[in-house]
Design an enzyme around this catalytic site. Structure first.
Site, PDB file in Angstrom:
ATOM      1  N   LYS A 122       4.980   1.399   5.091  1.00  0.00           N
ATOM      2  CA  LYS A 122       4.958   1.916   6.461  1.00  0.00           C
ATOM      3  C   LYS A 122       5.748   3.214   6.617  1.00  0.00           C
ATOM      4  O   LYS A 122       5.427   4.039   7.469  1.00  0.00           O
ATOM      5  CB  LYS A 122       5.489   0.859   7.427  1.00  0.00           C
ATOM      6  CG  LYS A 122       4.507  -0.292   7.624  1.00  0.00           C
ATOM      7  CD  LYS A 122       4.993  -1.250   8.686  1.00  0.00           C
ATOM      8  CE  LYS A 122       4.336  -2.592   8.491  1.00  0.00           C
ATOM      9  NZ  LYS A 122       3.528  -3.030   9.591  1.00  0.00           N
ATOM     10  N   GLU A 206      12.574   1.591  14.607  1.00  0.00           N
ATOM     11  CA  GLU A 206      11.694   2.309  15.528  1.00  0.00           C
ATOM     12  C   GLU A 206      12.107   1.996  16.950  1.00  0.00           C
ATOM     13  O   GLU A 206      12.640   0.932  17.226  1.00  0.00           O
ATOM     14  CB  GLU A 206      10.262   1.781  15.334  1.00  0.00           C
ATOM     15  CG  GLU A 206       9.266   2.810  14.922  1.00  0.00           C
ATOM     16  CD  GLU A 206       7.892   2.204  14.658  1.00  0.00           C
ATOM     17  OE1 GLU A 206       7.302   2.579  13.652  1.00  0.00           O
ATOM     18  OE2 GLU A 206       7.422   1.355  15.445  1.00  0.00           O
ATOM     19  N   HIS A 241       3.455 -11.083  17.764  1.00  0.00           N
ATOM     20  CA  HIS A 241       2.946  -9.834  17.189  1.00  0.00           C
ATOM     21  C   HIS A 241       1.689 -10.019  16.357  1.00  0.00           C
ATOM     22  O   HIS A 241       1.335  -9.146  15.569  1.00  0.00           O
ATOM     23  CB  HIS A 241       4.020  -9.111  16.365  1.00  0.00           C
ATOM     24  CG  HIS A 241       5.247  -8.764  17.157  1.00  0.00           C
ATOM     25  ND1 HIS A 241       5.176  -8.042  18.325  1.00  0.00           N
ATOM     26  CD2 HIS A 241       6.556  -9.048  16.978  1.00  0.00           C
ATOM     27  CE1 HIS A 241       6.394  -7.901  18.821  1.00  0.00           C
ATOM     28  NE2 HIS A 241       7.236  -8.512  18.026  1.00  0.00           N
ATOM     29  N   ARG A 298      -8.305  -2.111   4.748  1.00  0.00           N
ATOM     30  CA  ARG A 298      -9.263  -3.193   4.433  1.00  0.00           C
ATOM     31  C   ARG A 298     -10.122  -3.451   5.664  1.00  0.00           C
ATOM     32  O   ARG A 298      -9.898  -2.857   6.714  1.00  0.00           O
ATOM     33  CB  ARG A 298      -8.482  -4.463   4.116  1.00  0.00           C
ATOM     34  CG  ARG A 298      -7.544  -4.783   5.262  1.00  0.00           C
ATOM     35  CD  ARG A 298      -6.898  -6.123   5.174  1.00  0.00           C
ATOM     36  NE  ARG A 298      -5.678  -6.176   5.964  1.00  0.00           N
ATOM     37  CZ  ARG A 298      -5.615  -6.380   7.269  1.00  0.00           C
ATOM     38  NH1 ARG A 298      -6.705  -6.541   7.978  1.00  0.00           N
ATOM     39  NH2 ARG A 298      -4.458  -6.410   7.894  1.00  0.00           N
TER      40      ARG A 298
END
Ligand code: ADP
Length: 514
Positions: A122, A206, A241, A298
């Protein structure tokens, strides 16, 4: 990739459940042979029965079977498959696996190994996004887990912040931190969780956006430099999430925003040298500003809603591209036709905190009718094992408008009959009935906000009881009629009011069946 297209004749599907079945369906449509792999727990599974050939790859736990690269490669070689479709999960985002396939001269239906590596991290993906000019959530690239520097950064951008695992997926290694006091402890536990789950404890920080929407763009790219986007999917209805209901188009979308988000997704795909199907995920805030989240390299669980509104078969296109052919889809031909919704049907008990529910399906009747598509990994008498993801099927429904799609989804959910395991069908009925959902007013916090105690029952007990009595009387009277034979003689089956009342209570208070 060789310049000359290579026709694929046999595909090994390195997966199980509904996605394995879904890929096999595309194979059958194309006259391609399909090969299943299965663990000891899955020898009688539906995907094994669907395939033209099947190979055992080890004991039940996935780290001894579906995740063992060499076993899968061995099965591919034994079967003479010329390509591998990884589905989602398991080895689908494993660059080493894609590379192993390449080494064996087997086509990996997905992006190149280097792309998977770059986008799978990430932190690296964020860097690529910034390079491609995409807006990102304020965050830090700090990767050495220095708690002091991380805390300084968090304080600078302001709490709440989100700690995320660089190698993350499935919400693992993710922690929302509300205040500085809890920061270090959360950093440590997120890092430990990431290390356990991914073998990599790198985390980053973040800004935690409040009430964002999750909107993602489906992309498709070929080996010839062509990249298109296939519209967005709204996936804001999430539990921990993780997506549970998805739809396309997004209720907030405008042609202008779609173009901007689509172009952003195409830009990062080009930057990363992307090939095949992928998804660029974004968070969208209340001002409709969007921020890059990650790229999933994917096919996604929720791809059917895109298929329904575009009329495309994404797996078919994936195979076409993997053969090295030039993409047939032109951006200007990609339209938005109607509206589609998807409900993930889990073998979980919503009344027990969504605990996995295992067992044998004693009854399994699928919904049918206009607009309804079910991608099911199970059939009647299937055994739901404890070892794997508890998602057993996906219900995707199309309507000309969002309103029609919701009504049809409700109808389909009512028709669905499953017994033997608990499912999330009733949960979906309750959520789809929520006025805010119907309005399209949602964020990733929707479930937490409207159902804070995980209580997906009808709120007012008196209303629920009245409804239950009504439903029970109606059914009781109807069944009594059926049970009296034409000559007027009563038949020998006891009709107990108590049973009717009990069942009706379940359907009306929980919206589900059984
Ligand atoms: P994973 O790969 O583990 O699924 P993602 O980065 O895709 O993690 O994020 C999953 C979900 O977490 C998002 O859909 C969103 O609900 C939430 N999320 C992630 N980043 C943020 C953020 N910065 N602010 C608010 N919510 C976030």
């Amino acid at each position: 990739m060789a310049d000359e297209p290579r026709t694929i004749k046999k595909i090994l599907i390195a997966n199980r459940g509904e996605i394995a079945v879904r890929v096999m369906r595309a194979c059958r449509d194309l006259g391609i042979q399909s090969v299943a792999v299965f663990s000891e727990a899955d020898s009688a599974a539906y995907h094994v029965r669907m395939a033209d050939e099947a190979y055992p790859i080890g004991p039940a736990p996935s780290n001894k079977s579906y995740l063992v690269m060499e076993n899968v490669i061995e099965a591919a070689k034994l079967s003479g498959a010329d390509a591998v479709h990884p589905g989602y999960g398991f080895l689908s985002e494993n660059a080493s696996f894609a590379r192993r396939c390449e080494e064996e001269g087997i086509i990996f239906i997905g992006p190149k190994p280097d792309t998977i590596t770059a986008l799978g991290d990430k932190v690296e993906a964020r860097r690529l996004a910034i390079d491609a000019g995409l807006p990102v959530v304020p965050g830090t690239e700090l990767t050495d887990n220095d708690p002091k520097a991380a805390l300084d950064f968090a304080t600078e951008i302001g709490f709440p912040v989100l700690i995320k695992a660089a190698a993350g997926g499935g919400g693992k290694g993710m922690r929302v931190v509300e205040s500085p006091e809890l920061f270090e402890e959360s950093l440590q536990s997120a890092s430990n969780e990431a290390l356990n789950a991914f073998g990599n404890g790198t985390v980053f920080v973040e800004k935690y956006l409040l009430k964002p929407r999750h909107v993602e763009i489906q992309i498709m790219a070929d080996h010839h430099g062509n990249v298109v986007h296939l519209n967005e999917r709204e996936c804001s209805i999430q539990r921990r999430h993780q997506k549970v209901i998805e739809e396309s188009p997004s209720p907030i979308m405008t042609p202008e925003l779609r173009e901007r988000m689509g172009n952003a997704a195409i830009a990062i795909a080009k930057k990363a040298g992307y090939v095949n199907a992928g998804t660029c995920e974004f968070l969208v805030d209340q001002n409709l500003d969007f921020y890059f989240l990650e790229v999933n390299t994917r096919l996604q669980v929720e791809h059917p809603v895109t298929e329904m509104i575009t009329g495309l078969d994404l797996v078919r296109e994936q195979i076409w591209i993997a053969e090295g052919r030039e993409m047939r889809i032109k951006q200007e031909d990609v339209g938005v036709h109607g509206h589609a919704l998807e409900c993930r049907i889990y073998a979980e008990d919503p009344e027990e905190g969504f605990a996995p529910s295992t067992g044998r399906l004693k009854h399994y009747r699928l919904p049918q009718g206009p607009g309804v598509r079910v991608d099911s990994g199970v059939v009647i008498f299937s055994e739901i094992p404890i070892y794997y993801d508890p998602m057993i099927a996906k219900l995707a429904v199309w309507g000309r408008t969002r309103e029609e799609a919701i009504a049809r989804t409700q109808r389909a959910l009512q028709e669905y009959r499953i017994s033997g395991v608990k499912t999330t069908i009733g949960f979906h009925r309750v959520v789809l009935d929520h006025p805010k959902f119907i309005e399209g007013d949602m964020s990733t916090g929707f479930l937490g906000e409207h159902y804070p105690d995980n209580n997906y029952r009808v709120k007012d007990p008196e209303t629920a009881e009245m409804a239950a009595i009504g439903v029970a009387i109606d059914k009781f009277v109807r069944d009594r009629k059926v049970l009296v034979s034409p000559d007027g003689q009563p038949q020998f089956r006891s009709v107990r009011w108590k049973d009717y009342h009990r069942r009706a209570k379940l359907t009306t208070t929980f919206g589900g069946n059984k």
